[in-house]
Design a protein around this motif. Structure first.
Motif, PDB file in Angstrom:
ATOM      1  N   ASN A 210       9.771  14.667   9.746  1.00 17.80           N
ATOM      2  CA  ASN A 210       8.324  14.855   9.672  1.00 17.80           C
ATOM      3  C   ASN A 210       7.947  14.999   8.198  1.00 17.80           C
ATOM      4  N   LEU A 211       7.395  13.920   7.638  1.00 16.49           N
ATOM      5  CA  LEU A 211       7.096  13.922   6.213  1.00 16.49           C
ATOM      6  C   LEU A 211       5.973  14.894   5.863  1.00 16.49           C
ATOM      7  N   ASP A 212       5.084  15.153   6.803  1.00 20.51           N
ATOM      8  CA  ASP A 212       4.041  16.147   6.542  1.00 20.51           C
ATOM      9  C   ASP A 212       4.660  17.530   6.333  1.00 20.51           C
ATOM     10  N   GLU A 213       5.718  17.836   7.113  1.00 18.40           N
ATOM     11  CA  GLU A 213       6.407  19.112   6.941  1.00 18.40           C
ATOM     12  C   GLU A 213       7.127  19.165   5.607  1.00 18.40           C
ATOM     13  N   VAL A 214       7.729  18.042   5.221  1.00 20.65           N
ATOM     14  CA  VAL A 214       8.401  17.978   3.916  1.00 20.65           C
ATOM     15  C   VAL A 214       7.381  18.226   2.812  1.00 20.65           C
ATOM     16  N   LYS A 215       6.261  17.545   2.898  1.00 23.25           N
ATOM     17  CA  LYS A 215       5.203  17.687   1.882  1.00 23.25           C
ATOM     18  C   LYS A 215       4.687  19.125   1.841  1.00 23.25           C
ATOM     19  N   HIS A 216       4.490  19.709   3.019  1.00 27.08           N
ATOM     20  CA  HIS A 216       4.017  21.100   3.083  1.00 27.08           C
ATOM     21  C   HIS A 216       5.035  22.049   2.462  1.00 27.08           C
ATOM     22  N   HIS A 217       6.321  21.815   2.737  1.00 25.14           N
ATOM     23  CA  HIS A 217       7.378  22.664   2.176  1.00 25.14           C
ATOM     24  C   HIS A 217       7.387  22.563   0.654  1.00 25.14           C
TER      25      HIS A 217
ATOM     26  N   GLY B 233       3.795   7.123  -2.097  1.00 23.02           N
ATOM     27  CA  GLY B 233       3.663   6.326  -3.299  1.00 23.02           C
ATOM     28  C   GLY B 233       4.245   6.921  -4.562  1.00 23.02           C
ATOM     29  N   LEU B 234       5.001   8.005  -4.451  1.00 24.22           N
ATOM     30  CA  LEU B 234       5.676   8.599  -5.600  1.00 24.22           C
ATOM     31  C   LEU B 234       6.916   9.352  -5.134  1.00 24.22           C
ATOM     32  N   THR B 235       7.818   9.605  -6.060  1.00 20.97           N
ATOM     33  CA  THR B 235       9.064  10.271  -5.699  1.00 20.97           C
ATOM     34  C   THR B 235       8.832  11.758  -5.478  1.00 20.97           C
ATOM     35  N   VAL B 236       9.818  12.408  -4.865  1.00 20.66           N
ATOM     36  CA  VAL B 236       9.736  13.856  -4.651  1.00 20.66           C
ATOM     37  C   VAL B 236       9.604  14.586  -5.990  1.00 20.66           C
ATOM     38  N   THR B 237      10.414  14.190  -6.959  1.00 22.26           N
ATOM     39  CA  THR B 237      10.378  14.834  -8.271  1.00 22.26           C
ATOM     40  C   THR B 237       9.020  14.668  -8.926  1.00 22.26           C
ATOM     41  N   ASP B 238       8.465  13.464  -8.854  1.00 18.50           N
ATOM     42  CA  ASP B 238       7.151  13.218  -9.455  1.00 18.50           C
ATOM     43  C   ASP B 238       6.071  14.045  -8.759  1.00 18.50           C
ATOM     44  N   TYR B 239       6.220  14.226  -7.448  1.00 21.19           N
ATOM     45  CA  TYR B 239       5.221  15.001  -6.719  1.00 21.19           C
ATOM     46  C   TYR B 239       5.287  16.476  -7.118  1.00 21.19           C
ATOM     47  N   VAL B 240       6.503  16.992  -7.278  1.00 20.38           N
ATOM     48  CA  VAL B 240       6.660  18.389  -7.718  1.00 20.38           C
ATOM     49  C   VAL B 240       6.028  18.571  -9.090  1.00 20.38           C
ATOM     50  N   VAL B 241       6.306  17.638 -10.010  1.00 25.75           N
ATOM     51  CA  VAL B 241       5.738  17.726 -11.357  1.00 25.75           C
ATOM     52  C   VAL B 241       4.214  17.654 -11.293  1.00 25.75           C
ATOM     53  N   GLN B 242       3.713  16.764 -10.452  1.00 30.47           N
ATOM     54  CA  GLN B 242       2.261  16.620 -10.314  1.00 30.47           C
ATOM     55  C   GLN B 242       1.608  17.927  -9.856  1.00 30.47           C
ATOM     56  N   LEU B 243       2.197  18.564  -8.862  1.00 30.98           N
ATOM     57  CA  LEU B 243       1.668  19.836  -8.373  1.00 30.98           C
ATOM     58  C   LEU B 243       1.712  20.911  -9.456  1.00 30.98           C
ATOM     59  N   ARG B 244       2.859  20.981 -10.151  1.00 29.91           N
ATOM     60  CA  ARG B 244       3.000  21.996 -11.191  1.00 29.91           C
ATOM     61  C   ARG B 244       2.018  21.779 -12.335  1.00 29.91           C
ATOM     62  N   MET B 245       1.865  20.525 -12.753  1.00 23.92           N
ATOM     63  CA  MET B 245       0.995  20.240 -13.886  1.00 23.92           C
ATOM     64  C   MET B 245      -0.473  20.439 -13.536  1.00 23.92           C
ATOM     65  N   THR B 246      -0.847  20.189 -12.284  1.00 25.35           N
ATOM     66  CA  THR B 246      -2.227  20.431 -11.869  1.00 25.35           C
ATOM     67  C   THR B 246      -2.591  21.895 -12.044  1.00 25.35           C
TER      68      THR B 246
ATOM     69  N   LYS C 150      13.546   7.600   0.040  1.00 25.44           N
ATOM     70  CA  LYS C 150      12.945   6.310   0.374  1.00 25.44           C
ATOM     71  C   LYS C 150      11.687   6.486   1.221  1.00 25.44           C
ATOM     72  N   MET C 151      11.764   7.327   2.256  1.00 23.91           N
ATOM     73  CA  MET C 151      10.637   7.501   3.174  1.00 23.91           C
ATOM     74  C   MET C 151       9.473   8.240   2.498  1.00 23.91           C
ATOM     75  N   PHE C 152       9.797   9.205   1.641  1.00 22.26           N
ATOM     76  CA  PHE C 152       8.740   9.958   0.967  1.00 22.26           C
ATOM     77  C   PHE C 152       7.957   9.050   0.024  1.00 22.26           C
ATOM     78  N   LYS C 153       8.673   8.219  -0.741  1.00 22.40           N
ATOM     79  CA  LYS C 153       7.981   7.332  -1.675  1.00 22.40           C
ATOM     80  C   LYS C 153       7.195   6.256  -0.932  1.00 22.40           C
ATOM     81  N   LYS C 154       7.728   5.799   0.182  1.00 24.89           N
ATOM     82  CA  LYS C 154       7.019   4.792   0.979  1.00 24.89           C
ATOM     83  C   LYS C 154       5.723   5.358   1.533  1.00 24.89           C
ATOM     84  N   GLU C 155       5.758   6.630   1.954  1.00 24.75           N
ATOM     85  CA  GLU C 155       4.585   7.251   2.573  1.00 24.75           C
ATOM     86  C   GLU C 155       3.550   7.677   1.540  1.00 24.75           C
TER      87      GLU C 155
END
Length: 366
Positions: free
Chosen positions: A256-263, A297-310, A290-295
């Motif tokens: 469940n990618l929504d759960e991954v994203k929420h975590h 559009g960015l990698t897990v690491t990039d998403y973490v950085v994006q959240l932190r930098m915001t 693979k599934m996270f970037k497909k859903e």
């Protein structure tokens, strides 16, 4: 203590804020007295020895040693003191610091009199309970205090990683360290068990096992008869909770990618890796990546950085928050590395962004 007043120390760099707290507190009714006032954390630490306060009410933003550093010191050296944080900065990460360092509550300015007195009454109940159990008051030996804080951090990581074997090894190490540090009295063991129950409650809530933690209780006297029995008593619920969490995750039909994203959103200010996420959600890290970037559009690491930098950008634009605290709150222990990540993300350094914003807010008229 029933006949004596509980002593309260007020910590705020603004005298009028301290005056407001003095006027709002129902001190006599609550059986309390304001024993002293401090303008910053450094003065507060000096006054602790002089006044021996039971409760400290502190602001977060102060010159010199601010509320964040004061909380860290109180948590490590004076864990028996009840701390109430009062701040005009409505920010989750200040609240997170308060929770992490065992503050009794977090109030926002302007302080509501009813909320303040309700929190003071809560402190009083906890202090009265503590008087029937000296395990809440006896400090750890200085050499062990830092070790125990590190142990709790490692427990948090092993639990969040669903690492049962790693958790068992940690508790075995704890037993060994207690023997070395001669921490064997029931009062000391009771306090350790109480604090570890509190930590487990926090972990269960953050991992969705319960909506709110169960109240920590003192172990039965038979469990405090030895170091081994005390460690067995406090560790058993950890293993049960972790097995329950693993079972819940295993019975899910698909990722469940929504759960991954929420975590990720919930833990982005902590140490978080693709390997940890893959272990938590029982998939390979390659598949998760693979599934996270497909859903999204960015990698897990990039998403973490994006959240932190915001979040970091919001704090950088507030001139009253030191950059070292921003780096810590954004999950970076190395301030220089935080600077590099920030500049790569925004194209300018934190200092340049803050200076530029200040220029926009205060334009020259010549």
């Amino acid at each position: 203590m029933n006949k004596e007043h509980y002593r309260v120390l007020l910590v705020d760099d603004e005298p009028w804020n301290r005056d407001i707290l003095r006027s709002l507190g129902e001190w006599e009714t609550l059986g309390m007295t304001v024993a002293g006032e401090a303008e910053d954390g450094e003065e507060a630490i000096r006054l602790i020895e002089q006044h021996q306060p039971h409760i400290i009410i502190t602001d977060m933003r102060m010159p010199g040693i601010d509320g964040v550093e004061l909380l860290q010191t109180l948590s490590g050296q004076f864990p028996h003191i009840k701390v109430v944080v009062v701040s005009g900065y409505d920010d989750f990460n200040y609240a997170k610091h308060a929770i992490r360092h065992r503050a009794t509550d977090y109030l926002l300015k302007p302080v509501n009199p009813d909320e303040l007195n309700a929190v003071l009454a809560k402190c009083k109940r906890e202090l009265e309970k503590a008087e029937s159990g000296p395990e809440f008051w006896e400090p750890y030996p200085a050499a062990f205090s830092g070790e125990f804080a590190l142990f709790q951090q490692q427990v948090r990581l092993r639990f969040n990683d669903l690492n049962v074997q790693g958790l068992r090894e940690l508790f075995q190490q704890l037993e060994h360290r207690l023997e070395i540090n001669l921490i064997h009295r029931p009062q000391q063991l009771g306090r350790i068990a109480y604090e570890l129950q509190t930590l487990m409650g926090e972990l269960c809530v953050s991992n969705g096992l319960c909506d709110q933690p169960s109240a920590a209780v003192l172990p039965p006297s038979v469990s405090l008869a030895s170091i081994s029995s005390a460690v067995d008593w406090v560790s058993a619920p950890y293993y049960q909770a972790l097995e329950q969490l693993i079972a819940q995750r295993k019975f899910k039909n698909k990722l469940n990618l929504d759960e991954v994203k929420h975590h990720i959103e919930h833990h982005c200010m902590e140490l978080i890796t693709l390997e940890q996420l893959a272990q938590i959600f029982f998939v390979s890290k390659e598949y998760l990546s693979k599934m996270f970037k497909k859903e999204y559009g960015l990698t897990v690491t990039d998403y973490v950085v994006q959240l932190r930098m915001t979040r970091a950008r919001e704090w950088v634009l507030d001139e009253q928050i030191p950059f070292k605290h921003i780096a810590e709150m954004a999950g970076y222990e190395d301030v220089s590395y935080f600077y590099r990540v920030f500049k790569k993300h925004f194209g300018i350094s934190p200092g340049e962004m803050r200076k530029g914003e200040a220029g926009l807010q205060n334009p020259r008229l010549d």
